[in-house]
Design a protein around this motif. Structure first.
Motif, mmCIF file in Angstrom:
data_model
loop_
_atom_site.group_PDB
_atom_site.id
_atom_site.type_symbol
_atom_site.label_atom_id
_atom_site.label_comp_id
_atom_site.label_asym_id
_atom_site.label_seq_id
_atom_site.Cartn_x
_atom_site.Cartn_y
_atom_site.Cartn_z
ATOM 1 N N VAL A 167 0.821 -1.213 0.000
ATOM 2 C CA VAL A 167 0.000 0.000 0.000
ATOM 3 C C VAL A 167 0.857 1.267 0.000
ATOM 4 N N GLY A 168 2.171 1.101 -0.211
ATOM 5 C CA GLY A 168 3.041 2.252 -0.374
ATOM 6 C C GLY A 168 3.656 2.802 0.899
ATOM 7 N N VAL A 169 3.588 2.048 2.004
ATOM 8 C CA VAL A 169 4.194 2.481 3.263
ATOM 9 C C VAL A 169 5.640 1.992 3.298
ATOM 10 N N LYS A 170 6.554 2.845 3.741
ATOM 11 C CA LYS A 170 7.969 2.475 3.840
ATOM 12 C C LYS A 170 8.182 1.691 5.136
ATOM 13 N N ALA A 171 8.282 0.377 5.006
ATOM 14 C CA ALA A 171 8.382 -0.496 6.178
ATOM 15 C C ALA A 171 9.530 -1.475 6.012
ATOM 16 N N ALA A 172 10.075 -1.935 7.131
ATOM 17 C CA ALA A 172 11.186 -2.893 7.106
ATOM 18 C C ALA A 172 11.189 -3.688 8.409
ATOM 19 N N VAL A 173 12.006 -4.754 8.425
ATOM 20 C CA VAL A 173 12.172 -5.569 9.630
ATOM 21 C C VAL A 173 13.627 -5.534 10.066
ATOM 22 N N LEU A 174 13.836 -5.788 11.342
ATOM 23 C CA LEU A 174 15.184 -5.910 11.893
ATOM 24 C C LEU A 174 15.152 -7.113 12.822
ATOM 25 N N ASN A 175 15.563 -8.270 12.274
ATOM 26 C CA ASN A 175 15.557 -9.489 13.089
ATOM 27 C C ASN A 175 16.647 -10.443 12.606
ATOM 28 N N SER A 176 16.665 -11.637 13.181
ATOM 29 C CA SER A 176 17.748 -12.586 12.913
ATOM 30 C C SER A 176 17.725 -13.161 11.510
ATOM 31 N N SER A 177 16.651 -12.892 10.740
ATOM 32 C CA SER A 177 16.585 -13.439 9.377
ATOM 33 C C SER A 177 17.456 -12.638 8.406
ATOM 34 N N LEU A 178 17.939 -11.464 8.831
ATOM 35 C CA LEU A 178 18.715 -10.601 7.945
ATOM 36 C C LEU A 178 20.218 -10.876 8.076
ATOM 37 N N SER A 179 20.933 -10.724 6.957
ATOM 38 C CA SER A 179 22.389 -10.773 6.998
ATOM 39 C C SER A 179 22.902 -9.467 7.616
ATOM 40 N N PHE A 180 24.174 -9.423 7.947
ATOM 41 C CA PHE A 180 24.752 -8.202 8.521
ATOM 42 C C PHE A 180 24.577 -7.026 7.563
ATOM 43 N N GLU A 181 24.805 -7.266 6.282
ATOM 44 C CA GLU A 181 24.697 -6.196 5.292
ATOM 45 C C GLU A 181 23.251 -5.695 5.191
ATOM 46 N N GLU A 182 22.314 -6.623 5.196
ATOM 47 C CA GLU A 182 20.897 -6.240 5.107
ATOM 48 C C GLU A 182 20.473 -5.436 6.342
ATOM 49 N N ALA A 183 20.897 -5.916 7.519
ATOM 50 C CA ALA A 183 20.555 -5.211 8.754
ATOM 51 C C ALA A 183 21.161 -3.809 8.773
ATOM 52 N N ASN A 184 22.380 -3.711 8.314
ATOM 53 C CA ASN A 184 23.057 -2.408 8.286
ATOM 54 C C ASN A 184 22.320 -1.429 7.363
ATOM 55 N N ALA A 185 21.840 -1.931 6.235
ATOM 56 C CA ALA A 185 21.107 -1.080 5.294
ATOM 57 C C ALA A 185 19.815 -0.562 5.931
ATOM 58 N N VAL A 186 19.119 -1.431 6.685
ATOM 59 C CA VAL A 186 17.893 -1.017 7.374
ATOM 60 C C VAL A 186 18.213 0.050 8.419
ATOM 61 N N GLU A 187 19.299 -0.161 9.160
ATOM 62 C CA GLU A 187 19.691 0.814 10.177
ATOM 63 C C GLU A 187 19.970 2.181 9.556
ATOM 64 N N GLN A 188 20.640 2.192 8.414
ATOM 65 C CA GLN A 188 20.950 3.457 7.749
ATOM 66 C C GLN A 188 19.679 4.144 7.264
ATOM 67 N N ARG A 189 18.712 3.366 6.790
ATOM 68 C CA ARG A 189 17.429 3.955 6.373
ATOM 69 C C ARG A 189 16.713 4.589 7.566
ATOM 70 N N LEU A 190 16.772 3.929 8.725
ATOM 71 C CA LEU A 190 16.135 4.468 9.920
ATOM 72 C C LEU A 190 16.761 5.812 10.290
ATOM 73 N N LEU A 191 18.085 5.851 10.311
ATOM 74 C CA LEU A 191 18.783 7.087 10.691
ATOM 75 C C LEU A 191 18.548 8.207 9.668
ATOM 76 N N ALA A 192 18.355 7.827 8.403
ATOM 77 C CA ALA A 192 18.134 8.829 7.351
ATOM 78 C C ALA A 192 16.684 9.315 7.300
ATOM 79 N N GLY A 193 15.825 8.724 8.137
ATOM 80 C CA GLY A 193 14.415 9.120 8.132
ATOM 81 C C GLY A 193 13.643 8.563 6.956
ATOM 82 N N ASP A 194 14.103 7.420 6.422
ATOM 83 C CA ASP A 194 13.496 6.844 5.225
ATOM 84 C C ASP A 194 12.548 5.684 5.545
#
Length: 618
Positions: free
Chosen positions: A85-112
């Motif tokens: 539905v066009g909402v910017k959403a993501a997960v942060l859990n054990s299913s993510l690789s280090f690189e994937e988790a890091n990308a999510v963290e950067q999006r959070l800090l960037a307000g994305d």
């Protein structure tokens, strides 16, 4: 922005993003309170729209909403639905690789990000708490908040640490949500999550689309096969069993009977569990046979039945598990086969546990309340609602959608029968189980009866006017009423309780549901015949004239979901397809007015859906 403007904005976002024309129940009050920066506790049944209560305020407030959720499956499905539905959403859990988790963290800090789903154990790490301290946060939503309570039915130790949110982020609003919590659990949620003084929003616990039915357990697997074959052929469903072995055996028996069933329990390989869960979510008509390890957070809306082959531990557990049926609001069944052995087994598990005396007392109280629900001759829905503190004014209220209301059982004075049973248990030394007592009462000279010379007792044969099945029902109900209980030191033995004295003296009346040789079959067929008058079959009368278009819509949805790698219900819910089939929109504007069609779904699927409607000749 004043309250009127905030309310108008909330309604506009509800419609444009989620495609919904209006709020349901207390949703609007919750959204407004949270959007205004307030904390709250929300108790709302499964399927009642809890997710919207934090998703929408996250979109209305500056920053990212942090959703604490215990299950990866729930996070994955909700994020998939939000992305649709066009909402910017993501997960942060054990299913993510280090690189994937890091990308999510950067999006959070960037307000994305609008919403970020985090597992509780991940959130409590120093790294994650430090990350949140540097981000702009809209709110904290603690989903499945009953997990914080040691008195609850699904306690998870990692939830205890969530008290840190109130300490570290006092100015970020917190919303705790659950579908099941008695008064004791509610207070512990409030205490542990720092919600003192915050309002509690309690929606009705009633799920009117669910039919509750509890049957006398005879041959549970055969009864289950008949229930599914006769009333839910081709439907998705969940069957709960207590043990892993029983899960495996039941799944195999259903498969042999031609019902597509898959086992799910913690002893299976993780890859097998994931594969079975994915099939259940993504395919139509799959039955999952599972321990309670399965189900919490499963968003599948079209589960048409939940069946229990063993007694759950409490009404909270029963309500939570049965609530996974009919999340889309369509008619569904909660069916359970129950017998004396279930009470004995659950009571022994409590007695043998390592819990404190206080914990055991609470557990026994919860078990007794569930047994009372199973044995009631009155409306099951009314008893359920009263357990959760929801007032039902008329004590003789009939909901019209449980087995007791549809086919009322006969109730009679069973004091004399109870006296015979209690006398038999006493005179045989309170060292024997139900079957031996029944043999003595009926006057059956088994080897064991003769070995202990119980054929010489005055109680031998005094119950010959009842058959074995009828006496089993008497024993079960006398145990359920607390006049007999399982002896934790003698396997299977039944002993008298303090209340038995009043029964034997004739001071305590014992009312019993009347069981006859054919009562279970009779009540089942009677219920089934009345069932035809209820709105039980969503695709028959209401949609028969739209069946061709509906079939085409379902096929299109399945193919679209496969291509996008998401469950079918994430693309469009059944109710939305039903709306399209009924309204047959001829323009994008008309399609936009169908509930469940927001701006993004109209953009993604509008032309394809209109083409299907135009090409359908029915």
């Amino acid at each position: 922005m004043d309250q009127t403007d905030v309310a108008a904005n909330a309604l506009a976002v509800l419609n444009s993003v989620f495609g919904l024309p209006a709020f349901r129940g207390p949703q609007e009050d919750i959204v407004m309170h949270l959007a205004g920066g307030g904390n709250c506790l929300v108790l709302m049944p499964t399927g009642g729209g809890k997710s919207l209560c934090y998703q929408l305020p996250s979109l209305l407030r500056d920053g990212c909403g942090i959703v604490v959720s215990p299950l990866i499956a729930l996070m994955r499905d909700q994020v998939a639905g939000l992305l649709e539905v066009g909402v910017k959403a993501a997960v942060l859990n054990s299913s993510l690789s280090f690189e994937e988790a890091n990308a999510v963290e950067q999006r959070l800090l960037a307000g994305d990000l609008d919403l970020l789903y985090v597992a509780p154990e991940r959130l409590l790490t120093p790294r994650c708490l430090g990350l949140l301290a540097r981000a702009k946060l809209a709110l904290f939503a603690i989903d499945e908040a009953h997990c914080v309570s040691q008195w609850g039915h699904d306690f998870r130790p990692e939830y205890i640490g969530l008290s840190v949110l109130a300490e570290r982020f006092p100015n970020v609003p917190r919303i705790a949500l659950t579908a099941t919590a008695d008064d004791l659990t509610r207070q512990e949620i409030i205490d542990r999550l720092g919600l003192d003084g915050a309002p509690s929003f309690v929606a009705s616990f009633d799920r009117p689309n669910i039919r509750y039915e509890i049957v006398d357990k005879q041959n549970a697997k055969t009864q289950l096969e008949a229930f599914i074959s006769q009333r839910h052929a081709g439907d998705a469903g969940i069957v709960y069993c207590l043990s892993r072995n029983k899960v495996e055996e039941t799944a195999a028996a259903l498969t042999k009977a031609g019902i597509p069933a898959l086992p799910y329990h913690a002893g299976l390989d993780a890859a097998v569990r994931a594969r079975h869960q994915d099939r259940f979510i993504n395919e139509d008509g799959i039955v999952i046979v599972a321990t309670i390890a399965f189900g919490m957070g499963i968003d599948k809306p079209d589960v048409r039945f939940v069946a229990h082959l063993d007694l759950p531990k409490s009404i909270e557990a029963y309500y939570q598990e049965t609530g996974r049926a009919g999340r889309d609001g369509k008619p569904s069944d909660a069916w359970m086969a129950y017998g004396l052995a279930d009470i004995v087994q659950q009571r022994r598990m409590i007695d043998d546990s390592n819990g404190s005396d206080a914990f055991k007392r609470v557990s026994i109280g919860k078990l007794d309340a569930l047994v009372a629900l199973a044995e009631t001759a009155g409306c099951r829905r009314t008893r359920l609602l009263r357990y959760f503190g929801e007032a039902v004014a008329d004590h003789n209220h009939k909901c019209g959608n449980c087995d007791n209301c549809l086919s009322p059982p006969n109730v009679r004075d069973g004091t004399v029968l109870a006296q015979k049973l209690l006398s038999c248990a006493y005179r045989t030394g309170q060292r024997f189980g139900a079957m031996h007592l029944i043999d003595v009462l009926i006057g059956r000279a088994t080897e064991r009866v003769k070995q202990f010379r119980h054929d010489q007792l005055s109680v031998y044969g005094i119950g010959a006017d009842l058959n074995e099945k009828q006496w089993r029902a008497v024993v079960r109900q006398v145990v359920a009423q607390g006049h007999l209980q399982a002896d934790s030191e003698a396997f299977g033995a039944l002993k008298l309780t303090e209340t038995a004295r009043g029964v034997l003296k004739g001071e305590t009346e014992v009312m019993l549901r009347e069981e006859t040789a054919g009562s279970s079959a009779h009540r089942g067929s009677k219920s089934k015949s009345k069932r035809g008058a209820a709105p039980s079959s969503p695709d028959t009368a209401g949609h028969a004239k739209h069946s061709g278009l509906l079939a085409a819509l379902r096929a299109w949805r399945s193919e679209t979901a496969r291509k996008r790698g998401v469950p079918a219900y994430v693309v469009l819910h059944d109710a939305t397809l039903d709306g399209i089939a009924a309204e047959r929109p001829a323009s994008l504007n008309q399609l936009r007015n169908i509930s469940g069609i927001g701006d993004k779904k109209l953009e993604h699927y509008g032309d394809a859906l209109l083409a299907l409607v135009a090409s359908s000749g029915d």
